[in-house]
Design a protein around this motif. Structure first.
Motif, PDB file in Angstrom:
ATOM      1  N   GLN A 131       0.838  -1.201   0.000  1.00  0.00           N
ATOM      2  CA  GLN A 131       0.000   0.000   0.000  1.00  0.00           C
ATOM      3  C   GLN A 131       0.873   1.251   0.000  1.00  0.00           C
ATOM      4  O   GLN A 131       0.633   2.194  -0.762  1.00  0.00           O
ATOM      5  N   GLU A 133      -5.031   3.146  -1.621  1.00  0.00           N
ATOM      6  CA  GLU A 133      -5.782   2.694  -0.449  1.00  0.00           C
ATOM      7  C   GLU A 133      -5.607   1.197  -0.235  1.00  0.00           C
ATOM      8  O   GLU A 133      -5.436   0.435  -1.177  1.00  0.00           O
ATOM      9  N   GLY A 134      -5.682   0.821   1.022  1.00  0.00           N
ATOM     10  CA  GLY A 134      -5.557  -0.594   1.370  1.00  0.00           C
ATOM     11  C   GLY A 134      -6.617  -1.460   0.741  1.00  0.00           C
ATOM     12  O   GLY A 134      -6.358  -2.601   0.373  1.00  0.00           O
ATOM     13  N   VAL A 170      -5.594  -2.369  -2.831  1.00  0.00           N
ATOM     14  CA  VAL A 170      -4.510  -3.363  -2.828  1.00  0.00           C
ATOM     15  C   VAL A 170      -5.062  -4.724  -2.418  1.00  0.00           C
ATOM     16  O   VAL A 170      -4.773  -5.734  -3.061  1.00  0.00           O
TER      17      VAL A 170
END
Length: 109
Positions: free
Chosen positions: A39, A45-46, A49
């Motif tokens: 990330q 953004e997480g 990912v």
């Protein structure tokens, strides 16, 4: 060729058919990485990912191992690194051909 093998290959390449997934694989080719590391490097953004990792995981391209609260990802098969190198070589060859053609076109005009 066996039709099931063709379907497997098509599904495998579909898993690679996204720029972020390719970048994740390139990063994992350098070594195992946590979601947070990916990330941070990708600057996204997480959730984005994680979503792309889920696709790669579902197609058995990457694998995750949980260490406490952290999940670290790695390539499931080290040959994927070679595949990425060959893909870049193919791209470079096409680019060289396009540059050569452009030079020829400029000479003619």
């Amino acid at each position: 060729m066996n039709q099931s093998v063709q379907h497997f290959k098509a599904d495998f390449f579909k898993a690679l058919a996204h720029p972020m997934r390719i970048r994740i694989l390139e990063l994992l080719s350098e070594g195992d990485k946590s979601v947070n590391e990916l990330q941070s490097i990708l600057g996204t953004e997480g959730s984005a990912v994680s979503q792309q990792l889920a696709v790669l995981r579902s197609k058995n391209v990457v694998q995750g191992r949980k260490e406490g609260t952290t999940v670290t990802y790695s390539l499931r098969d080290p040959l994927i690194k070679d595949l990425l190198v060959v893909a870049k070589q193919i791209f470079d060859n096409h680019l060289v051909d396009a540059i050569s053609m452009l030079k020829d076109m400029r000479k003619d005009s």
